[in-house]
Motif scaffolding. Structure first.
Motif, PDB file in Angstrom:
ATOM      1  N   VAL A  24     -19.680  11.583  28.377  1.00  0.00           N
ATOM      2  CA  VAL A  24     -18.706  12.605  28.742  1.00  0.00           C
ATOM      3  C   VAL A  24     -19.269  13.376  29.926  1.00  0.00           C
ATOM      4  CG1 VAL A  24     -17.476  14.666  27.981  1.00  0.00           C
ATOM      5  CG2 VAL A  24     -17.874  12.787  26.369  1.00  0.00           C
ATOM      6  N   THR A  25     -18.515  13.394  31.019  1.00  0.00           N
ATOM      7  CA  THR A  25     -18.988  14.017  32.256  1.00  0.00           C
ATOM      8  C   THR A  25     -18.062  15.159  32.662  1.00  0.00           C
ATOM      9  OG1 THR A  25     -19.898  11.895  33.009  1.00  0.00           O
ATOM     10  CG2 THR A  25     -19.598  13.618  34.661  1.00  0.00           C
ATOM     11  N   GLY A  73      -9.789  28.688  16.101  1.00  0.00           N
ATOM     12  CA  GLY A  73     -10.844  27.681  16.210  1.00  0.00           C
ATOM     13  C   GLY A  73     -11.321  27.540  17.631  1.00  0.00           C
ATOM     14  N   TYR A  74     -11.755  26.341  17.990  1.00  0.00           N
ATOM     15  CA  TYR A  74     -12.354  26.071  19.307  1.00  0.00           C
ATOM     16  C   TYR A  74     -11.836  24.753  19.852  1.00  0.00           C
ATOM     17  CZ  TYR A  74     -15.579  29.701  17.747  1.00  0.00           C
ATOM     18  OH  TYR A  74     -16.100  30.877  17.280  1.00  0.00           O
ATOM     19  N   ARG A  75     -11.872  24.643  21.183  1.00  0.00           N
ATOM     20  CA  ARG A  75     -11.508  23.376  21.806  1.00  0.00           C
ATOM     21  C   ARG A  75     -12.428  23.110  22.985  1.00  0.00           C
ATOM     22  NH1 ARG A  75      -6.316  22.832  22.400  1.00  0.00           N
ATOM     23  NH2 ARG A  75      -5.497  24.890  21.863  1.00  0.00           N
ATOM     24  N   PHE A  76     -12.568  21.829  23.313  1.00  0.00           N
ATOM     25  CA  PHE A  76     -13.315  21.423  24.505  1.00  0.00           C
ATOM     26  C   PHE A  76     -12.332  21.012  25.577  1.00  0.00           C
ATOM     27  CE2 PHE A  76     -14.972  17.737  26.937  1.00  0.00           C
ATOM     28  CZ  PHE A  76     -15.917  18.416  27.702  1.00  0.00           C
ATOM     29  N   GLU A  77     -12.450  21.652  26.730  1.00  0.00           N
ATOM     30  CA  GLU A  77     -11.622  21.306  27.885  1.00  0.00           C
ATOM     31  C   GLU A  77     -12.507  20.622  28.909  1.00  0.00           C
ATOM     32  OE1 GLU A  77      -8.513  21.415  28.044  1.00  0.00           O
ATOM     33  OE2 GLU A  77      -7.893  22.847  26.511  1.00  0.00           O
ATOM     34  N   GLY A  78     -12.297  19.336  29.127  1.00  0.00           N
ATOM     35  CA  GLY A  78     -13.129  18.572  30.056  1.00  0.00           C
ATOM     36  C   GLY A  78     -12.797  18.811  31.506  1.00  0.00           C
TER      37      GLY A  78
END
Length: 227
Positions: A131-132, A222-227
């Motif tokens: 994941v970059t 909650g939480y999220r990952f935004e790439g």
């Protein structure tokens, strides 16, 4: 057949665990001290470890750290130590769950099955191994994080949280789900754990931790990952 390594010096408890696990088609091996446990973990490659902390030759925390040097096998601690400090030490060292003695055999078996399922679900696919982002890269196979050309050292708990988020990009992961997967069923309401560890991750990965770009909080959800 799922292989279970039981690390416990109480012969009666070992016998009870062996009977119950074998009745449910688990393959069981046992060790009565830390050195034997580390040797069997390395040679027999169990699918899950049940570990007592009060071993005759070393503290169980050292066994966890020894295993974590080379393996992500699920480790469930079985211990008479019941303080928050003991639990946090074990979880920070790399344990996946903590069961206080005396315990219900049915509950233990449910937690064991859940740990095995989480491990199977966490295996990265060939399509998602790196994941970059503009700020850092995460190698899911090597379990390695790099930022600005340097390795970022994460604790096992920090890694587990990050791994869950980045393997579900853009998806809101509830506080309850994160607490359940990282700390176990008895920690579903410990939202302060999440705040502390997410703050640590942001300090290590975000250019501006106070205004995160990648590790996003949805207040109260909650939480999220935004790439």
């Amino acid at each position: 057949m799922t292989r279970v390594l039981v690390v416990e010096d109480d012969p009666q408890l070992v016998r009870a665990l062996r009977i119950n696990l074998q009745a449910r088609k688990f393959d069981v091996e046992s060790a009565t001290d830390g050195r034997s446990a580390l040797r069997l973990a390395a040679t027999r490659k169990p699918d899950v470890i049940l570990l007592d902390l009060g071993l005759p030759d070393m503290d169980g925390i050292e066994v966890i750290k020894g295993v974590r040097d080379w393996s992500r096998v699920p480790i469930l601690v079985l211990s008479a130590r019941h303080t928050s400090e003991d639990k946090i030490r074990a979880l920070d060292a790399g344990a996946d769950d903590y069961v206080t003695k005396p315990f219900s055999m049915d509950e233990l078996l449910a937690r064991l099955r859940a740990a095995v399922r989480r491990q199977e679900a966490a295996e990265p696919s060939q399509e998602t191994v790196l994941v970059t982002t503009d700020g850092f890269t995460v190698d899911l196979v090597a379990k390695r994080v790099r930022r600005d050309g340097r390795d970022v050292r994460l604790t096992p708990t920090e890694w587990h949280l990050l791994e869950i988020l980045i393997t579900h990009p853009g998806r809101l992961i509830s506080q309850r789900q994160l607490l359940l997967e990282v700390w176990g069923p008895t920690y579903e309401d410990k939202t302060n754990y999440l705040r502390v560890y997410m703050a640590q991750l942001r300090r290590k990965l975000e250019a501006d931790p106070a205004h995160p770009r990648y590790l996003i909080t949805e207040p109260g959800m909650g939480y999220r990952f935004e790439g």
